[in-house]
Design a protein around this motif. Sequence first.
Motif, PDB file in Angstrom:
ATOM      1  N   HIS A 183       0.829  -1.206   0.000  1.00 29.65           N
ATOM      2  CA  HIS A 183       0.000   0.000   0.000  1.00 29.65           C
ATOM      3  C   HIS A 183       0.864   1.257   0.000  1.00 29.65           C
ATOM      4  CE1 HIS A 183      -3.803  -2.054   0.280  1.00 29.65           C
ATOM      5  NE2 HIS A 183      -3.382  -2.757   1.309  1.00 29.65           N
ATOM      6  N   GLU A 184       2.017   1.199   0.664  1.00 28.66           N
ATOM      7  CA  GLU A 184       2.947   2.332   0.643  1.00 28.66           C
ATOM      8  C   GLU A 184       3.440   2.594  -0.776  1.00 28.66           C
ATOM      9  OE1 GLU A 184       7.597   3.091   1.881  1.00 28.66           O
ATOM     10  OE2 GLU A 184       6.377   1.832   3.199  1.00 28.66           O
ATOM     11  N   GLU A 185       3.848   1.540  -1.460  1.00 34.49           N
ATOM     12  CA  GLU A 185       4.360   1.698  -2.826  1.00 34.49           C
ATOM     13  C   GLU A 185       3.257   2.125  -3.784  1.00 34.49           C
ATOM     14  OE1 GLU A 185       7.316   1.930  -3.395  1.00 34.49           O
ATOM     15  OE2 GLU A 185       8.354   0.827  -1.819  1.00 34.49           O
ATOM     16  N   LEU A 186       2.053   1.629  -3.574  1.00 39.82           N
ATOM     17  CA  LEU A 186       0.932   2.031  -4.422  1.00 39.82           C
ATOM     18  C   LEU A 186       0.682   3.532  -4.284  1.00 39.82           C
ATOM     19  CD1 LEU A 186      -1.444   1.412  -6.294  1.00 39.82           C
ATOM     20  CD2 LEU A 186      -2.794   0.808  -4.268  1.00 39.82           C
ATOM     21  N   GLY A 187       0.711   4.029  -3.033  1.00 40.64           N
ATOM     22  CA  GLY A 187       0.515   5.458  -2.809  1.00 40.64           C
ATOM     23  C   GLY A 187       1.612   6.291  -3.453  1.00 40.64           C
ATOM     24  N   GLU A 188       2.855   5.828  -3.354  1.00 39.03           N
ATOM     25  CA  GLU A 188       3.971   6.566  -3.948  1.00 39.03           C
ATOM     26  C   GLU A 188       3.895   6.561  -5.473  1.00 39.03           C
ATOM     27  OE1 GLU A 188       7.585   5.003  -2.368  1.00 39.03           O
ATOM     28  OE2 GLU A 188       7.202   5.747  -0.329  1.00 39.03           O
ATOM     29  N   PHE A 189       3.410   5.470  -6.037  1.00 40.14           N
ATOM     30  CA  PHE A 189       3.251   5.410  -7.491  1.00 40.14           C
ATOM     31  C   PHE A 189       2.162   6.377  -7.952  1.00 40.14           C
ATOM     32  CE2 PHE A 189       1.221   3.069 -11.189  1.00 40.14           C
ATOM     33  CZ  PHE A 189       2.151   3.508 -12.113  1.00 40.14           C
ATOM     34  N   GLN A 190       1.055   6.404  -7.220  1.00 41.20           N
ATOM     35  CA  GLN A 190      -0.036   7.317  -7.580  1.00 41.20           C
ATOM     36  C   GLN A 190       0.416   8.778  -7.470  1.00 41.20           C
ATOM     37  OE1 GLN A 190      -2.813   5.646  -4.698  1.00 41.20           O
ATOM     38  NE2 GLN A 190      -4.102   4.840  -6.358  1.00 41.20           N
ATOM     39  N   GLN A 191       1.206   9.068  -6.430  1.00 40.16           N
ATOM     40  CA  GLN A 191       1.707  10.430  -6.262  1.00 40.16           C
ATOM     41  C   GLN A 191       2.665  10.791  -7.393  1.00 40.16           C
ATOM     42  OE1 GLN A 191       3.627  11.148  -2.508  1.00 40.16           O
ATOM     43  NE2 GLN A 191       4.231  13.239  -3.026  1.00 40.16           N
ATOM     44  N   ALA A 192       3.519   9.850  -7.779  1.00 42.44           N
ATOM     45  CA  ALA A 192       4.460  10.098  -8.868  1.00 42.44           C
ATOM     46  C   ALA A 192       3.731  10.372 -10.171  1.00 42.44           C
ATOM     47  CB  ALA A 192       5.408   8.909  -9.018  1.00 42.44           C
TER      48      ALA A 192
END
Length: 272
Positions: A183-192
């Motif tokens: 979920h952390e990586e998913l959030g960072e991908f969406q932000q990117a």
Amino acid sequence: MTDGKVNTLAALQELIEVVAKLRSPDGGCPWDLAQTPETLIPYVIEEAYEVVDAIKSKETEAIKEELGDLLLQVVLQTQIASESGQFALAEVAQGISQKLIRRHPHVFGDVSVASVDEVRQNWEQIKAAEKGESSPNNQKLSAKLSRYGRTLPPLMAAMKISQKAAAVGFEWENIDGVWDKFHEELGEFQQALAEETPERQQAELGDLLFAILQLARWYNLDPSAALQGTNQRFVQRLEKMEAVSDRPLSDYSLDELETLWQQAKAQIAKEL
């Protein structure tokens, strides 16, 4: 037995001569002449995968044909190398024969082994010595993992890297930690995607995929097989859609395509 060996050698020689003719500046093929070792890389990979697919199909003719296509890539690479005086096919064959002899001292020497594991351990130790490296057990973890990243397909490399890292304790305590990382990586991908450069977006996509692979590892799932299955199901559904269509799929609206897709999906589910 002798006739069989002569036929094999004659067939290999014919292939070598055919490839040499294709690469000849005097009447050769323009496409073959334009190739370099680098431009042929995609074909080497493609042919290797097609061999695997043929083996899985268990169809003798398909296996034979695909092995021939892969052999062509070996001969073509060595032909190009020989043209600049680097090496020839004979040296390639001799090199692998000598390597097999060195790495099988229990067959060609006086070493005794009691199990397959001992054979593997001996192989790795001899391999390390040949390359001037320390024993595999003494190699730095980063050196081992770097090799996986360079030489294996990305999905396979990621699984190998994470498995080896986990084996030395670089691991989550429980599955909840893996899900948190996902979920952390998913959030960072969406932000990117919303704010960052294409380079950062690509990097975050890689991190997200790596996190998904960790979930697969914890649940003992094979990500390569999973994705291959999805690819096959996608194509099967398209085949069903085309079978009931009276015009090209590109002529349908998105809503019509969705309806056809759901119908195909349901039909395949009934057939299972």
